[in-house]
Design an enzyme around this catalytic site. Sequence first.
Site, short mmCIF file in Angstrom:
data_model
loop_
_atom_site.label_atom_id
_atom_site.label_comp_id
_atom_site.label_asym_id
_atom_site.label_seq_id
_atom_site.Cartn_x
_atom_site.Cartn_y
_atom_site.Cartn_z
N ASP A 134 42.82 25.84 39.80
CA ASP A 134 42.98 25.68 41.25
C ASP A 134 41.72 26.14 41.98
O ASP A 134 41.27 25.51 42.94
CB ASP A 134 44.22 26.46 41.71
CG ASP A 134 45.42 26.11 40.85
OD1 ASP A 134 45.71 24.92 40.72
OD2 ASP A 134 46.03 27.03 40.27
N HIS A 168 50.85 29.05 40.99
CA HIS A 168 50.27 27.75 40.59
C HIS A 168 51.31 26.68 40.89
O HIS A 168 52.01 26.18 40.02
CB HIS A 168 49.89 27.76 39.10
CG HIS A 168 49.43 26.40 38.64
ND1 HIS A 168 48.25 25.83 39.06
CD2 HIS A 168 50.00 25.49 37.82
CE1 HIS A 168 48.12 24.64 38.53
NE2 HIS A 168 49.17 24.40 37.76
P1 NAD Z 1 51.61 18.43 26.03
O1 NAD Z 1 53.03 18.01 26.21
O2 NAD Z 1 50.57 17.43 25.70
O3 NAD Z 1 51.55 19.56 24.91
C1 NAD Z 1 52.41 20.64 24.88
C2 NAD Z 1 52.56 21.04 23.43
O4 NAD Z 1 53.34 22.22 23.39
C3 NAD Z 1 53.30 19.99 22.57
O5 NAD Z 1 52.50 19.66 21.45
C4 NAD Z 1 54.58 20.69 22.18
O6 NAD Z 1 55.00 20.34 20.87
C5 NAD Z 1 54.14 22.15 22.25
N1 NAD Z 1 55.24 23.11 22.35
C6 NAD Z 1 56.42 22.97 23.00
N2 NAD Z 1 57.18 24.04 22.81
C7 NAD Z 1 56.48 24.90 22.04
C8 NAD Z 1 56.74 26.17 21.49
N3 NAD Z 1 57.91 26.78 21.69
N4 NAD Z 1 55.79 26.76 20.73
C9 NAD Z 1 54.63 26.14 20.50
N5 NAD Z 1 54.32 24.91 20.98
C10 NAD Z 1 55.24 24.31 21.74
O7 NAD Z 1 51.25 19.23 27.35
P2 NAD Z 1 49.79 19.63 27.90
O8 NAD Z 1 49.28 18.53 28.74
O9 NAD Z 1 48.96 20.15 26.78
O10 NAD Z 1 50.19 20.80 28.91
C11 NAD Z 1 50.72 22.01 28.44
C12 NAD Z 1 51.26 22.82 29.60
O11 NAD Z 1 50.22 23.21 30.47
C13 NAD Z 1 52.27 22.09 30.47
O12 NAD Z 1 53.31 23.00 30.80
C14 NAD Z 1 51.48 21.76 31.72
O13 NAD Z 1 52.32 21.57 32.84
C15 NAD Z 1 50.62 22.98 31.82
N6 NAD Z 1 49.43 22.89 32.67
C16 NAD Z 1 49.10 24.00 33.39
C17 NAD Z 1 47.98 23.98 34.21
C18 NAD Z 1 47.60 25.20 35.01
O14 NAD Z 1 46.64 25.11 35.80
N7 NAD Z 1 48.25 26.36 34.88
C19 NAD Z 1 47.20 22.84 34.28
C20 NAD Z 1 47.55 21.73 33.52
C21 NAD Z 1 48.68 21.76 32.71
C1 LMR Z 2 47.97 20.82 37.10
O1 LMR Z 2 47.77 21.59 38.03
O2 LMR Z 2 47.17 19.92 36.78
C2 LMR Z 2 49.27 20.92 36.32
O3 LMR Z 2 49.83 22.18 36.49
C3 LMR Z 2 50.20 19.84 36.70
C4 LMR Z 2 51.43 19.80 35.85
O4 LMR Z 2 52.54 19.72 36.43
O5 LMR Z 2 51.31 19.86 34.61
#
Ligand code: NAD
Ligand code: LMR
Length: 326
Positions: free
Chosen positions: A157, A185
């Site tokens: 962010d 977030h």
């Molecule tokens: P994704 O779905 O591609 O990958 C998530 C992975 O986590 C999958 O491979 C799944 O099998 C695994 N998983 C699920 N439960 C699990 C567990 N108990 N133990 C271990 N692994 C597990 O998702 P992504 O695009 O890699 O995003 C991951 C997370 O990050 C999401 O929650 C997304 O919303 C979040 N995110 C946060 C931010 C931020 O700024 N904080 C930004 C982008 C994404």
């Molecule tokens: C982001 O800020 O890109 C993510 O947290 C969005 C999302 O919901 O995975």
Amino acid sequence: MATKVTVTGAAGQIGYALLFRIASGQLLGPDTKVELRLLEIEPALKAAEGTALELVDCAFPLLSKIDISSDPNEAFDGAQVALLVGARPRTKGMERADLLEANGAIFKPQGEAINDHADRDIRVLVVGNPANTNALIAMSNARDVPAERFTAMTRLDENRAVAQVANKLAVGVDEVQDLVVWGNHSPTMYPDLFNAKVGGKRAWDVVDDEAWVAGEFIPRVGKRGAEIIEARGASSAASAANAAIDHVRDWMLGADGLRSMAVPTTGAYGVEPGIVGSLPVRLPGGGVYEIAEGLDVPPFSQERIDKTMGELREERDAVVKLGLVS
Ligand code: NAD
Ligand code: LMR
């Protein structure tokens, strides 16, 4: 000795963008060897193995070992740095309480496993959403680990806000400094131009456009994740991994100026203790952060900080009700 770095959700999109950068030395610096511990759920173990094969094929000099497991007790054994990326995404018809409960089923056992098996000196970054409250759940279930070792990511962010301001003013991103994002977030987050600087001057004054700040900048930064999902058909991955690298690297190796980190609140700025909220921090290195006190919080900021921290209090109350946090 290599530093043991555990990454959960290793077979996901962020995992794929993150692991190669960790293994190449961008997380802990060019002199630190790393041992990767990949945690995945059973059905994704094969994909995680595929990623591990590719990591091997990079012949990274700093990568000393890769272990893959679906057992948190194994994956966190001796972990010194943990990036908790895997989470349960919101699916159709899911209410916020359902989402918090589903993620509780992930972050409670992971907190317990960190408590029982990780290195005493561990540092944890939670990326998986809802990141702040997932960090609170993990922290609350790791009673023997100091609370300040648990953080959640708002660096993406911050980076997004810096890029928006630089674009508005047609200056380089390196001209924009100390741009802190407060709170959750989520779309309520508050990117603060009163303490940010552009070319050494107060960003609020340089921008000099309250209508743009209130009507475009703040909502755009808050909803940038949704904008990316709309455009890509998937949530941000490389930029999220990049921010995770920035967050942990600066925490471990130090950085100048103010940074945004979601940390356990202590009462600073009148925010109730006991939530994980993004605050301005200084990072002297060595895995230490200091909440930067005494910043300017005019009514424009206070109103927005109260709202976003209030949302976190509601999330905290919901997970307390679910028995995930005591
Ligand atoms: P994704 O779905 O591609 O990958 C998530 C992975 O986590 C999958 O491979 C799944 O099998 C695994 N998983 C699920 N439960 C699990 C567990 N108990 N133990 C271990 N692994 C597990 O998702 P992504 O695009 O890699 O995003 C991951 C997370 O990050 C999401 O929650 C997304 O919303 C979040 N995110 C946060 C931010 C931020 O700024 N904080 C930004 C982008 C994404
Ligand atoms: C982001 O800020 O890109 C993510 O947290 C969005 C999302 O919901 O995975």
